[in-house]
Design an enzyme around this catalytic site. Structure first.
Site, PDB file in Angstrom:
ATOM      1  N   CYS A 139       4.945   0.698   2.734  1.00 49.66           N
ATOM      2  CA  CYS A 139       3.852   1.598   3.093  1.00 49.66           C
ATOM      3  C   CYS A 139       3.568   2.632   2.015  1.00 49.66           C
ATOM      4  CB  CYS A 139       4.141   2.285   4.420  1.00 49.66           C
ATOM      5  SG  CYS A 139       5.791   2.997   4.509  1.00 49.66           S
ATOM      6  N   GLU A 166       5.921   7.666  11.051  1.00 49.51           N
ATOM      7  CA  GLU A 166       5.771   7.305   9.636  1.00 49.51           C
ATOM      8  C   GLU A 166       4.867   6.096   9.629  1.00 49.51           C
ATOM      9  OE1 GLU A 166       5.783   5.172   6.643  1.00 49.51           O
ATOM     10  OE2 GLU A 166       7.905   4.769   6.990  1.00 49.51           O
ATOM     11  N   LYS A 194      14.068  -0.216  19.866  1.00 53.01           N
ATOM     12  CA  LYS A 194      13.326  -1.471  19.893  1.00 53.01           C
ATOM     13  C   LYS A 194      12.998  -1.861  18.460  1.00 53.01           C
ATOM     14  CE  LYS A 194       9.083  -2.751  19.742  1.00 53.01           C
ATOM     15  NZ  LYS A 194       9.188  -4.063  19.035  1.00 53.01           N
ATOM     16  N   GLU A 253      -5.233  -0.377   4.010  1.00 53.28           N
ATOM     17  CA  GLU A 253      -3.885  -0.747   3.605  1.00 53.28           C
ATOM     18  C   GLU A 253      -3.764  -2.272   3.657  1.00 53.28           C
ATOM     19  OE1 GLU A 253       0.616   0.806   4.413  1.00 53.28           O
ATOM     20  OE2 GLU A 253      -0.614   0.429   6.181  1.00 53.28           O
TER      21      GLU A 253
END
Length: 478
Positions: free
Chosen positions: A279, A245, A170, A378
């Site tokens: 990231c 991750e 997906k 973040e």
């Protein structure tokens, strides 16, 4: 206008069980660039059933057969490199130069690396009468993000194919175009029916259905920590392996003996690349407190040299992926201002002359404290925070004072000190003086996830370990 309304299941392009479409927005102009179908549990069920049937034979293929398959995929990928780059620019706003130089070629690099690793990978070894066997884990569910779309697809699909697994993918509904081209490549390369399956849709529908499905043996997820937690929760009932991750808030410790113009400017460029949507970006720059003024001057000049604009122009960076992400970044920039950080350059609103599109000003904050929101959360945008430290011990403490642990960076000239600092940082990767290695294991400590991707370590996530005790080759031959 791209219309990708079918799914790829059991080697065929098929209609969704229930027709429903989602628009895909070009973030550079906020216009609809195409549509995809939104799948549901019934579509996932068909894909998993196909993958389970295919696993019975694909798991028994030889190393040579899988090498031939990967070579064919690489050949088809090379033919479509330009198409992939163009799709990535359209779906998530990567500048043409970045898409052609990095975003698209990185998929080819993972294929080349996978072929090289598979040639000599040890699936079996003998230990004092016991045979240790590495076997494919089974059907793998893959949920990938939009920021480096082909990178994340390739670093999951390649090791799965190399180890004999089958899969259901997906891709992100924000950036699905490149995933369709990837699927066309695998189809043209002759991947056996059912080995690779594609179902589009949302995380709440398709992602949850994949993660919870009893016929899926492992899930590999890349995305936000919040979403990763939900994937782990729904996967727990079936006790499947989950590799994640997730997010990051990576520190970059610039030591006193570093080449400051190179280290500071390099940090800024690395954060700004891909509009800050990486990231592992070194978003917290830690410098000696006595050198903050110098750092600010270099960082300001570097950030202001970055050209923001239409991805099809000569812009350095394009937009962020969507309106929600743009709004989040604006809120965090405002939080930095309100909490007392010094705004060096950039700030709120779109860059001048860009009235449409999700563009963000390259932003630098100084005199940031590690308890400020911009140092904790973040941002996933082109925002750098400069923090001061009094000693190396304090720098390490600040660097590790985060819930994340995906990557960390250290700059300096004395290798002894660099190595000592690196050994104390709690992160899955520590990059010294800007070095990088695509084959190095990639993954995080703490809330940045678990498991590793890339290189040989990425293979192990798709393998089970079996001990066959009392078996020797001599006895087998007799």
């Amino acid at each position: 206008m791209r219309e990708y309304l079918k799914f790829y299941i059991d080697g065929r392009w098929v209609d969704p069980v229930t027709p429903k479409t989602l628009p895909v927005i070009n973030p550079a102009n906020e216009r609809v660039a195409g549509h995809i179908s939104a799948g549901e549990k019934a579509d996932v069920n068909m894909a998993v059933d196909a993958a389970r049937r295919a696993f019975e034979t694909f798991c028994r293929t030889s190393r040579g057969e899988r090498l031939d398959l990967l070579q064919r995929i690489l050949g088809e990928y090379q033919k479509r490199l330009g198409d992939i780059a163009e799709a990535i620019t359209e779906e998530m706003g990567a500048p043409t130069s970045l898409a052609q130089r990095a975003q698209a070629p990185i998929g080819m690099a993972h294929l080349e690396a996978g072929i090289q690793i598979l040639q000599n990978f040890k699936f079996e070894e003998e230990r004092d009468g016991t045979r240790i066997v590495k076997e494919p884990i089974g059907v793998c569910g893959m949920i990938t993000p939009w920021n480096w779309p082909i990178f994340q697809i390739a670093c999951k699909v390649v090791p799965a194919l190399a180890t004999g697994c089958t899969m259901v993918l997906k891709p992100s509904e924000e950036a699905p175009f490149s995933a369709y081209i990837w699927t066309e490549i695998l189809d043209a390369a002759g991947v056996p029916a059912g080995v690779f399956n594609l179902v589009n849709g949302t995380g709440a529908e398709v992602g949850a259905a994949i993660a919870s499905h009893p016929g899926v043996d492992m899930v590999s997820f890349t995305g936000s920590t919040r979403a990763g937690i939900e994937v782990a929760k729904v996967a727990a009932a079936t006790v499947k392996r989950v590799t994640q991750e997730l997010g990051g808030k990576s520190p970059n410790i610039i030591l006193e003996d570093a080449d400051f113009p190179t280290a500071v400017a390099g940090c800024v460029r690395r954060v700004m690349q891909n509009s800050g949507q990486s990231c592992s970006a070194p978003t917290r720059m830690l410098v000696p407190s006595t050198r903050i003024a110098e750092t600010v001057m270099i960082a300001k000049e570097s950030a202001e040299s970055i050209v923001v604009g239409d991805p099809k122009s000569n812009a350095t960076i394009g937009p962020v992926v969507n309106e929600a992400q743009w709004e989040k970044i604006q809120w965090l920039i405002k939080a930095g201002i309100d909490e007392g950080a010094t705004l060096v350059t950039g700030g709120l609103g779109r860059p001048r002359g860009l009235d449409a599109g999700y563009y963000v000003k390259p932003t630098v904050f100084a005199h940031v404290q590690n308890d400020m929101t911009i140092a904790r959360e973040e941002i996933f945008g082109p925002v750098v925070s400069i923090l001061g430290y009094q000693s190396v011990d304090e720098a390490v403490r600040i660097a590790n004072d985060t819930e994340y642990g995906l990557a960390a960076y250290v700059s300096g000239t004395d290798m002894g000190t660099l190595g000592e600092v690196a050994s104390r940082l709690r992160a899955g990767q520590v990059l010294i003086n800007g070095a990088d290695d695509l084959a190095a294991p990639f993954g995080g400590y703490k809330m940045s996830g678990n498991g590793r991707e890339s290189g040989e370590y990425g293979f192990h996530e798709y393998l089970e370990t079996k001990a066959v005790i009392g078996f020797t080759p001599q006895r087998a031959a007799e």
